[in-house]
Scaffold this motif. Structure first.
Motif, PDB file in Angstrom:
ATOM      1  N   ARG A  71       0.803  -1.067   0.016  1.00 18.36           N
ATOM      2  CA  ARG A  71       0.002  -0.001   0.210  1.00 18.36           C
ATOM      3  C   ARG A  71       0.686   1.439  -0.012  1.00 18.36           C
ATOM      4  O   ARG A  71       1.939   1.150   0.619  1.00 18.36           O
ATOM      5  CB  ARG A  71      -0.861   0.062   1.230  1.00 18.36           C
ATOM      6  CG  ARG A  71      -2.506  -0.745   1.154  1.00 18.36           C
ATOM      7  CD  ARG A  71      -2.067  -2.193   1.109  1.00 18.36           C
ATOM      8  NE  ARG A  71      -1.333  -2.743   2.314  1.00 18.36           N
ATOM      9  CZ  ARG A  71      -0.691  -3.788   2.473  1.00 18.36           C
ATOM     10  NH1 ARG A  71      -0.529  -4.769   1.188  1.00 18.36           N
ATOM     11  NH2 ARG A  71       0.049  -3.988   3.387  1.00 18.36           N
ATOM     12  N   ALA A 118      -3.829   0.844   7.078  1.00 16.84           N
ATOM     13  CA  ALA A 118      -3.484   0.198   5.641  1.00 16.84           C
ATOM     14  C   ALA A 118      -2.129  -0.513   5.571  1.00 16.84           C
ATOM     15  O   ALA A 118      -1.760  -1.274   4.826  1.00 16.84           O
ATOM     16  CB  ALA A 118      -3.489   1.264   4.599  1.00 16.84           C
ATOM     17  N   LEU A 175      -7.570   1.685  -1.981  1.00 17.53           N
ATOM     18  CA  LEU A 175      -8.461   1.825  -0.444  1.00 17.53           C
ATOM     19  C   LEU A 175      -8.751   3.191  -0.370  1.00 17.53           C
ATOM     20  O   LEU A 175      -8.275   3.876  -0.339  1.00 17.53           O
ATOM     21  CB  LEU A 175      -7.406   1.331   0.651  1.00 17.53           C
ATOM     22  CG  LEU A 175      -6.644   0.198   0.881  1.00 17.53           C
ATOM     23  CD1 LEU A 175      -5.971  -0.213   2.031  1.00 17.53           C
ATOM     24  CD2 LEU A 175      -7.988  -0.814   0.747  1.00 17.53           C
ATOM     25  N   MET A 189     -12.244  -1.518   0.101  1.00 18.87           N
ATOM     26  CA  MET A 189     -11.170  -2.140  -0.892  1.00 18.87           C
ATOM     27  C   MET A 189     -12.014  -2.067  -2.389  1.00 18.87           C
ATOM     28  O   MET A 189     -13.002  -2.858  -2.522  1.00 18.87           O
ATOM     29  CB  MET A 189     -11.173  -3.738  -0.439  1.00 18.87           C
ATOM     30  CG  MET A 189     -10.225  -3.796   0.817  1.00 18.87           C
ATOM     31  SD  MET A 189      -9.702  -5.429   1.268  1.00 18.87           S
ATOM     32  CE  MET A 189     -11.509  -6.202   1.673  1.00 18.87           C
ATOM     33  N   TRP A 419     -10.957  -3.219   4.561  1.00 22.31           N
ATOM     34  CA  TRP A 419      -9.590  -3.896   4.625  1.00 22.31           C
ATOM     35  C   TRP A 419      -9.035  -4.236   6.103  1.00 22.31           C
ATOM     36  O   TRP A 419      -9.312  -3.665   7.082  1.00 22.31           O
ATOM     37  CB  TRP A 419      -8.567  -2.764   4.290  1.00 22.31           C
ATOM     38  CG  TRP A 419      -7.064  -3.071   4.523  1.00 22.31           C
ATOM     39  CD1 TRP A 419      -6.329  -2.666   5.273  1.00 22.31           C
ATOM     40  CD2 TRP A 419      -6.288  -3.551   3.407  1.00 22.31           C
ATOM     41  NE1 TRP A 419      -4.920  -3.233   5.312  1.00 22.31           N
ATOM     42  CE2 TRP A 419      -4.949  -3.964   4.220  1.00 22.31           C
ATOM     43  CE3 TRP A 419      -6.461  -4.417   2.495  1.00 22.31           C
ATOM     44  CZ2 TRP A 419      -4.018  -4.514   3.615  1.00 22.31           C
ATOM     45  CZ3 TRP A 419      -5.437  -5.100   1.810  1.00 22.31           C
ATOM     46  CH2 TRP A 419      -4.206  -5.219   2.376  1.00 22.31           C
ATOM     47  N   ASN A 420      -8.951  -5.574   6.095  1.00 22.60           N
ATOM     48  CA  ASN A 420      -8.466  -6.078   7.268  1.00 22.60           C
ATOM     49  C   ASN A 420      -9.635  -6.085   8.301  1.00 22.60           C
ATOM     50  O   ASN A 420      -9.282  -6.053   9.636  1.00 22.60           O
ATOM     51  CB  ASN A 420      -7.163  -5.608   7.939  1.00 22.60           C
ATOM     52  CG  ASN A 420      -5.895  -6.067   7.141  1.00 22.60           C
ATOM     53  OD1 ASN A 420      -6.289  -7.183   6.506  1.00 22.60           O
ATOM     54  ND2 ASN A 420      -4.612  -5.468   7.284  1.00 22.60           N
TER      55      ASN A 420
END
Length: 716
Positions: A71, A118, A175, A189, A419-420
């Protein structure tokens, strides 16, 4: 199923890299973007071949650092360098994370939270921004530990070293961090196929053609500015004129002037942009505008107001603007951008409904202008390859037409998740109808209903605060308040707005500690300064209440709606309050005028004294009673002025002295002394005309030495 394998989803290349490569090959010398450095005349034009070459050079540098799949944080001021870097990331297989360069004393927490969430390996920006940021990045912070790369220093010759890698539609491209919580930012995402499909939907809905063109001032790090202002014209192959949000806020006339001058067919913004144009553009400026070619004026950032449409049409109809050009639409970052839109040449759909029934989520149509009604503007209908459902958020059952529920969306434009954040992704992006198991759907968190295929957005499930078209999460403001003073009880406060949609007012209700030496005035001042510094917001009212008295649920959550109700009823356990008075009393105005003298006495020269006098006058014109006693050390940000009000001060000074402040210095102009220094450095010290917003005629001539004035300098 892979997104790029969906049959008939869109026509075009499967990813953004092939899109730009195609345009660079077949339209190499055509203009892709025109950037107005001053928002008016100072333009830089670049072709598709230029963008492709710059992107390949940056990509080669990223590939050399073996960053594919990592990223990259994009921290660019307004300009073309963001576009080069964004495509450079895509060319290198690096995931772009868009944000805005941190500024001294402000927005550091949010930028650091995004970088940490990120797990960004590198920060990309320009050399000048890197030098500025280096002075206030906290040692050993996540930003300090990252590698920084100034992309404007990369030689163009590096483009030949780029190695093309195969990308699919499923490849993660971006992102997009939402306007969400500072403490727990959520990165949406977006894959290449999401972005390509949404561009195709926008092109279909807006009926774009290559003969058209656009004008955009919306920030490139925001979904509407990035996808609407950069990717959409790239997809269609039409030129786009862009300039900075600051240039628009300083002088809204620049927006419509650019549309008129370049013959743009598409442009837009949220409600406040149209309202600002109506309020600030003069009759004289009106005569210079030709808006007959503006055939699509979109508004999709928030529920569109009828009053906004009516005022704008009435004001600019003499310039050729037509009511049917208004294009209300609806979208959100989790669906890439657009979700619904209408027919291009049809006027907005507006209905009147009973307000009381709407509060119970029933839609009962009524006669226009009937008592107890509310006008609602439609946001268009469903678009290709997707489904919109109105669903009861509790039962998860689809609602019939004319019943309010949560807006659910499915289709190729819906993002891959956060994200995550697997649990939040499942809750938001993997919703199913309870009775039919139809899904998965994206839960938008917005409320609305459908009538005859038209979507009407009515509100939000979330306690989102919207001020001047910008979204703020109340928990962020509450956290800032909690840390502003040691006598405040952290996590025992509520932030909300009161008033109508046209004029929302920010209110803070906050518990304080049980202490005999409670200094309420000091606490109130600390809260105002903290909110102004961290969020660039002006508070309309602050209520300090007794410990243990704030409304909470049985599980300990703050009940913001109950706080609002108690505030409006006057039943809070109040121990102190602050509220900006609407008018300045005559005795306060006199004290304010007299307060200028001590500051002037400390000025080094008569020239600086004269400049300081005008700066104070311009600040008072905007800040009114909030200005109080001004001197060279007064921090303008801490007066509680929002970004729009500060831009009014900047515009007044530029109008008074002539010339332009470079945009990169605007964030550094915080104290009155720094403003005076910036005026003398970039504008000069001799007023060239009287400003309607900053009348300097009543400043006594004996306070300055006219012979000491140098010639003012025009920067651009």
């Amino acid at each position: 199923m892979h997104l790029d394998h969906l049959p008939g989803s869109f026509f075009g290349p499967p990813n953004l890299v092939e899109l730009l490569r195609h345009q660079a090959q077949h339209k190499a010398r055509d203009r892709a973007f025109i950037y107005l450095r001053d928002g008016e005349n100072d333009e830089i034009a670049v072709t598709y071949a230029d963008v492709d070459a710059k992107a390949r050079a940056i990509a080669a540098q990223l590939q050399e650092k073996d960053l594919a799949g990592e990223r990259a944080l994009l921290l660019y001021p307004a300009g073309l360098d963001f576009i080069y870097a964004f495509f450079g990331c895509l060319y290198a297989g690096v995931v772009a994370v868009t944000a805005y360069p941190p500024r001294r004393n402000r927005n550091m927490n949010r930028i650091e939270a995004i970088a940490a969430d990120a797990n960004a390996r590198v920060a990309l920006t320009i050399a000048e921004s890197r030098e500025r940021v280096a002075g206030f990045v906290r040692p050993n912070s996540v930003l300090d530990r990252m590698e920084w790369l100034a992309t404007d220093t990369i030689a163009d010759e590096r483009a030949a070293q780029w190695r093309e890698d195969r990308l699919s539609g499923d490849t993660l491209a971006l992102l997009q961090y939402t306007s969400g919580s500072t403490g727990t930012p959520k990165g949406v995402m977006l894959a290449h196929a999401n972005l390509m499909h949404n561009s195709a939907m926008i092109s279909y809905a807006f009926e774009h053609t290559r003969s058209g063109s656009g004008v955009f001032w919306l920030p490139s790090y925001h979904d509407m500015g990035l996808i609407g202002g950069i990717l959409q014209p790239m997809y269609v192959g039409q030129p786009n004129v862009i300039f900075s949000p600051a240039a628009f806020l300083q002088k809204p006339y620049r927006w419509l002037r650019a549309i008129s001058h370049y013959g743009a067919t598409i442009s837009g913004g949220p409600n406040f942009a149209y309202d600002l144009a109506v309020d600030k553009i003069t009759d004289e400026q009106l005569e210079s505008l030709d808006l007959s070619g503006w055939t699509l004026a979109f508004n999709g950032a928030e529920p569109v107001r009828r009053e906004t449409i009516d005022r704008f049409v009435e004001r600019f109809a003499p310039c050729g603007f037509r009511r049917e050009a208004f294009y209300p639409c609806y979208g959100l970052a989790e669906a890439t951008l657009i979700v619904s839109g209408g027919l291009r040449k049809s006027p907005p759909v507006i209905i009147s409904v009973e307000a009381e029934s709407l509060e119970s989520h029933d839609v009962v149509e009524a006669l226009e202008d009937e008592a107890g009604t509310r006008d609602l503007v439609g946001s268009g209908g469903n678009l290709h390859d997707q489904q919109i459902r109105i669903v009861d958020p509790e039962t998860r059952l689809a609602q019939p037409a004319g019943r309010v529920g949560e807006i659910w969306v499915s289709g190729p434009s819906v993002a891959k998740g956060y994200w995550n954040r697997p649990e939040e992704s499942k809750a938001t992006f993997q919703a199913y109808l309870d009775d039919t198991d139809e899904g998965p759907f994206l839960r938008t968190g917005d409320l609305g209903f459908m009538v005859d295929g038209e979507l009407f957005v009515t509100g939000r499930l979330k306690d989102l605060i919207i001020l001047r078209g910008v979204n703020y999460y109340p928990q962020d403001i509450e956290y800032t308040v909690g840390l502003s003073h040691p006598q405040i009880r952290l996590n025992y406060g509520a932030a909300f707005t009161v008033g109508d949609e046209d004029d929302p007012r920010l209110v803070i209700v906050q518990e304080v500690e049980r202490r005999r030496d409670l200094d309420t005035e000091e606490i109130l001042t600390a809260i105002r300064k903290a909110i102004a510094a961290e969020h660039e917001l002006s508070v309309d009212a602050i209520i300090l209440i007794k410990a243990g008295s704030i409304p909470k649920t049985s599980s300990g959550k703050i009940q913001r709606h109950a706080c609002r109700a108690d505030y409006q009823k006057g039943t809070l356990a109040e121990v102190g309050r602050w509220g900006a008075e609407p008018l300045l009393r005559a005795d306060e105005a006199a004290r304010g005028a007299d307060a200028v003298a001590p500051a002037i006495a400390r000025s080094e020269t008569a020239t600086t004294a004269r400049t300081a006098q005008i700066v104070y006058q311009c600040v008072r014109k905007v800040a009114k009673e909030r200005a109080g006693e001004l001197d060279l050390e007064t921090n303008i940000v801490e007066l509680g002025l929002d970004s729009l009000e500060r831009m009014e001060i900047v515009a007044s000074l530029e109008e008074t002295f002539g010339g332009r402040f470079p945009e990169e210095v605007l964030p550094e102009m915080e104290t009155c002394g720094e403003v005076v220094e910036a005026v003398e450095t970039y504008l000069g010290t001799e007023p060239i005309q009287r400003s309607a917003r900053c009348d300097i005629s009543n400043i006594p001539a004996e306070n300055y030495d006219i012979a000491a004035f140098p010639e003012y300098q025009q920067l651009r």
